[in-house]
Design a protein around this motif. Structure first.
Motif, PDB file in Angstrom:
ATOM      1  N   SER A 204      10.738 -12.708 -44.157  1.00 35.71           N
ATOM      2  CA  SER A 204      11.899 -11.815 -44.162  1.00 35.71           C
ATOM      3  C   SER A 204      12.867 -12.139 -45.286  1.00 35.71           C
ATOM      4  N   ARG A 205      13.620 -11.096 -45.675  1.00 34.61           N
ATOM      5  CA  ARG A 205      14.685 -11.247 -46.667  1.00 34.61           C
ATOM      6  C   ARG A 205      15.924 -10.530 -46.141  1.00 34.61           C
ATOM      7  N   ILE A 206      17.010 -11.288 -46.013  1.00 36.35           N
ATOM      8  CA  ILE A 206      18.228 -10.768 -45.389  1.00 36.35           C
ATOM      9  C   ILE A 206      19.405 -10.989 -46.328  1.00 36.35           C
ATOM     10  N   ILE A 207      20.138  -9.926 -46.632  1.00 43.09           N
ATOM     11  CA  ILE A 207      21.343 -10.030 -47.459  1.00 43.09           C
ATOM     12  C   ILE A 207      22.543 -10.255 -46.552  1.00 43.09           C
ATOM     13  N   ILE A 208      23.326 -11.280 -46.860  1.00 52.50           N
ATOM     14  CA  ILE A 208      24.573 -11.539 -46.126  1.00 52.50           C
ATOM     15  C   ILE A 208      25.733 -11.145 -47.037  1.00 52.50           C
ATOM     16  N   ASP A 209      26.437 -10.088 -46.659  1.00 52.48           N
ATOM     17  CA  ASP A 209      27.560  -9.508 -47.396  1.00 52.48           C
ATOM     18  C   ASP A 209      27.092  -8.924 -48.733  1.00 52.48           C
ATOM     19  N   CYS A 210      27.811  -7.919 -49.179  1.00 56.29           N
ATOM     20  CA  CYS A 210      27.513  -7.293 -50.462  1.00 56.29           C
ATOM     21  C   CYS A 210      28.819  -6.682 -50.964  1.00 56.29           C
ATOM     22  N   GLY A 211      29.630  -7.535 -51.609  1.00 56.91           N
ATOM     23  CA  GLY A 211      30.989  -7.142 -51.952  1.00 56.91           C
ATOM     24  C   GLY A 211      31.155  -6.737 -53.401  1.00 56.91           C
ATOM     25  N   ILE A 212      32.362  -6.298 -53.702  1.00 58.65           N
ATOM     26  CA  ILE A 212      32.704  -5.885 -55.059  1.00 58.65           C
ATOM     27  C   ILE A 212      34.002  -6.575 -55.462  1.00 58.65           C
ATOM     28  N   ASN A 213      34.087  -6.993 -56.714  1.00 58.43           N
ATOM     29  CA  ASN A 213      35.308  -7.594 -57.234  1.00 58.43           C
ATOM     30  C   ASN A 213      36.125  -6.477 -57.886  1.00 58.43           C
ATOM     31  N   VAL A 214      37.045  -5.907 -57.112  1.00 61.43           N
ATOM     32  CA  VAL A 214      37.778  -4.717 -57.546  1.00 61.43           C
ATOM     33  C   VAL A 214      38.603  -4.996 -58.796  1.00 61.43           C
ATOM     34  N   GLY A 215      39.090  -6.205 -58.968  1.00 60.78           N
ATOM     35  CA  GLY A 215      39.969  -6.514 -60.093  1.00 60.78           C
ATOM     36  C   GLY A 215      39.250  -6.931 -61.361  1.00 60.78           C
ATOM     37  N   SER A 216      37.912  -6.810 -61.406  1.00 58.03           N
ATOM     38  CA  SER A 216      37.158  -7.298 -62.561  1.00 58.03           C
ATOM     39  C   SER A 216      36.305  -6.189 -63.159  1.00 58.03           C
ATOM     40  N   ASP A 217      36.148  -6.223 -64.463  1.00 58.16           N
ATOM     41  CA  ASP A 217      35.263  -5.275 -65.138  1.00 58.16           C
ATOM     42  C   ASP A 217      33.905  -5.891 -65.443  1.00 58.16           C
ATOM     43  N   ASP A 218      33.902  -7.158 -65.879  1.00 62.02           N
ATOM     44  CA  ASP A 218      32.656  -7.771 -66.331  1.00 62.02           C
ATOM     45  C   ASP A 218      31.911  -8.531 -65.230  1.00 62.02           C
ATOM     46  N   SER A 219      32.548  -8.810 -64.093  1.00 63.18           N
ATOM     47  CA  SER A 219      31.846  -9.510 -62.996  1.00 63.18           C
ATOM     48  C   SER A 219      32.198  -8.847 -61.665  1.00 63.18           C
TER      49      SER A 219
END
Length: 635
Positions: A204-219
């Motif tokens: 199995s492969r399970i992703i824990i969280d998948c967020g976005i860095n709202v204040g960043s353009d390059d990361s």
């Protein structure tokens, strides 16, 4: 053995455990549940132990549903429900799900609908055939929750097919004889933002969280293109610890690029991530930024979401069970505990957590059945990252508010709509009710009011003191008259030009939202105060102002304008939903059983490294602060 053969064998076992006069008409895996259909639900309802015994015997989450042909029509079913349930329960609404045979009953006093040891519920099932589910009537109606329920009802048939597909994948045969467990870091390591990790085994492969860095353009986004993750349709599950965008903001994009599987989270997390994601794409679109997904993808994610309550042990892959535990961070936030194999390995991901009792929540859970590895946040992991106690923070906030009001100014509190806002609301309501501060309006701007409505829908996720205040003392802080919902630009202008008040507005790091409007208008006047109550990430406007910038560039009518910051700027520490350095170390001292390994993440590089080093020095637990794109073999 194929899934069909497994189901055939399970049906044989189930039928042998049931009384001979109860007929099983169907049996199917739907998501993590084994659903048993019968044409005589009344007899099953008569014996409250049947389902419990079956679940224990089969070691699965068991649900018994009526065969659809035995259901009473909804109109007559409502009449019969009202005949059985005491009037004191105050029934307010009913939702009949024809695909599952369930009826959701809303009541102001759900305990009276349930009855002693579930007796009234069983009586309802006997009379109408439908399986009753009881929920408390929320004191404040949430449009988000209403829209979610309406949407899920509109896709009942499609969702049932999704759940059956998920169920068959969960209960497939284990193919590999190898035994190993690995974690791959995809984001949020030695940084705050874009939290994402992959837990993988041969099965199995399970992703824990998948967020976005709202204040960043390059990361801004996790590394979802690496071989360990690709192709996305081979991922078994996504598990969300909580709804904040840095943990859940990119989940809908997974469906845009091929993911077809389930999302597991608590019910409040589901509702809050829909609220926050819709707001995110609305603001991004308004500001002309490129959108990673649209509202259709948010609906797709919602369609695939399976909610779990704290403590529910749930199969999410052939070799993996998940249990969510209270994390004390925001409403519905969870520590995700994974039990892999038949006692092979146990790992817990804290997400964001608070190891202190707050106005809203109990402290994070620190006791687990087994634990070999802990992945812990390190937001305040640095040696000097010590926060005042919550009591000190409340005293300091009230002092600042009183001083500002006395000099005729206004208090602006930039706050995250979920978590800090409600904590501050409860403190201010009590201070006004007890006449500690003058009776001034507390204006709620942005999503704060809607997020608060969601809080009132889930009182069981709040701590005992707050529930007691609401249900036994008749005081609901969230409904106090001092709170004013801001609904228009005109009202915003009236507040700015009006008498002293407190303004709670999003966003918490001043990187957008209505708080910017208040800063433009109130920033130049030294009578006013800006109170920072939450973490300000590096690079955000909030961090710059906190550092002492006296002039900041703000967008005004599409043009950049320099705004003077003459108002008093003060930071009231202690309201954060994150554990400070002392609480993080105390959590590691109190956690049971002691893990054999600790990984630190979700913190600036120095804080992750400092916390990892300190844990090893004090507790002699092997610890590391991985970088993004590392793979760590646990066993």
């Amino acid at each position: 053995m194929s899934v069909e053969e497994v189901l055939f064998e399970l049906k044989r076992k189930v039928q042998s455990k049931l009384p001979p006069d109860i007929n099983v008409t169907g049996l199917e895996f739907e998501g993590p549940e084994l659903v048993i259909y019968t044409d005589d639900p009344k007899k099953v309802a008569d014996d409250g132990e049947i389902i419990r015994n079956l679940a224990k015997e089969l070691r699965k989450r068991v649900v018994v549903r009526p065969d659809l042909k035995v259901l009473a029509d909804p109109e007559s079913a409502i009449i019969k429900i009202q005949e059985v349930v005491p009037k004191e329960a105050v029934l307010t609404n009913y939702h009949f799900d024809g695909e599952t045979g369930e009826v959701q009953i809303e009541a102001e006093k759900p305990g009276l609908v349930i009855g002693r040891h579930g007796a009234t519920l069983r009586e309802i099932t006997k009379l109408i055939g439908w399986t009753p589910k009881v929920v408390r009537t929320p004191p404040v109606r949430s449009s988000t929750i209403a829209n979610i329920k309406d949407y899920l009802r509109s896709v009942q048939s499609e969702r049932k097919n999704i759940l059956r597909t998920v169920g068959r994948k969960i209960h497939r045969d284990i193919a590999s004889k190898d035994q190993w467990v690995r974690i791959t870091t995809l984001g949020g390591c030695r940084e705050v933002g874009r939290s994402c990790m992959l837990l993988s085994t041969p099965e199995s492969r399970i992703i824990i969280d998948c967020g976005i860095n709202v204040g960043s353009d390059d990361s801004a986004t996790p590394y979802l293109y690496v071989p360990e993750v690709y192709p996305l349709n081979q991922i078994d599950a996504v598990v969300l610890t909580h709804a904040h965008l840095d943990h859940a903001g990119l989940v809908p994009m997974l469906y845009k690029y091929g993911y077809e599987g389930p999302i597991y989270c608590t019910p409040p997390t589901r509702d809050l991530f829909v609220l926050l994601q819709l707001d995110y794409i609305e603001i991004a679109g308004r500001e002309g930024n490129r959108l990673p997904y649209d509202s259709g993808m948010i609906r797709e994610a919602l369609k695939h979401t399976i909610t779990l309550n704290y403590g529910d042990v749930t199969d999410i892959a052939p070799d993996t069970k998940l249990t969510m535990h209270n994390a004390g961070h925001i409403l519905g936030s969870s520590i995700a505990h994974f039990h892999i194999g038949d006692g092979l390995y146990n790992v817990a991901f804290t997400g964001d957590y608070k190891f202190e009792r707050t106005r809203l929540f109990d402290p994070a859970v620190c006791n687990f059945p087994r634990l070999e590895t802990l992945v812990t946040e390190a937001t305040y992991g640095g040696t000097n990252s010590i926060q005042p106690s919550r009591k000190e923070a409340e005293v300091n906030l009230i002092k600042v508010v009183k001083e500002t009001i006395n000099r005729g100014g206004k208090v602006v509190i930039p706050a995250f709509s979920v978590g800090r806002s409600q904590e501050v609301m409860v403190v201010l309501e009590e201070a006004i009710r007890k006449k500690v501060i003058d009776e001034v309006p507390v204006c709620l701007d942005g999503m704060i009011y809607e997020a608060t409505a969601i809080h009132t829908t889930y009182p069981e996720y709040l701590n005992n003191d707050l529930r007691d205040l609401i249900f036994h003392k008749g005081i609901n802080p969230f409904l106090a008259e001092c709170f004013v919902q801001v609904e228009s630009p005109k009202q915003r202008t009236e507040i700015v030009e009006g008498p002293p008040c407190v303004i709670l507005a999003t966003s918490g790091m001043l990187n957008g939202g209505p708080v910017i409007e208040y800063l433009k208008r109130l920033g130049p006047d030294e009578k006013n105060t800006l109170v920072i109550v939450g973490y300000q990430a590096e690079g955000t406007l909030g961090r710059r102002i906190q550092k002492g910038w006296k002039e900041v560039p703000l967008s005004v009518d599409g043009k950049t304008q320099t705004v003077k910051i003459n108002l008093e700027v003060t930071t009231v520490d202690g309201f954060s939903g994150h554990s400070d350095r002392q609480q993080l170390m105390e959590y590691l001292r109190r956690i049971y059983p002691k893990p054999g390994r600790v990984l630190t993440n979700h913190g600036e590089e120095g804080n992750c490294l400092d916390l990892a080093s300190s844990i090893y020095k004090r507790y002699r637990i092997p610890t590391m602060a991985p970088m993004n794109l590392e793979t760590i073999r646990l066993i």
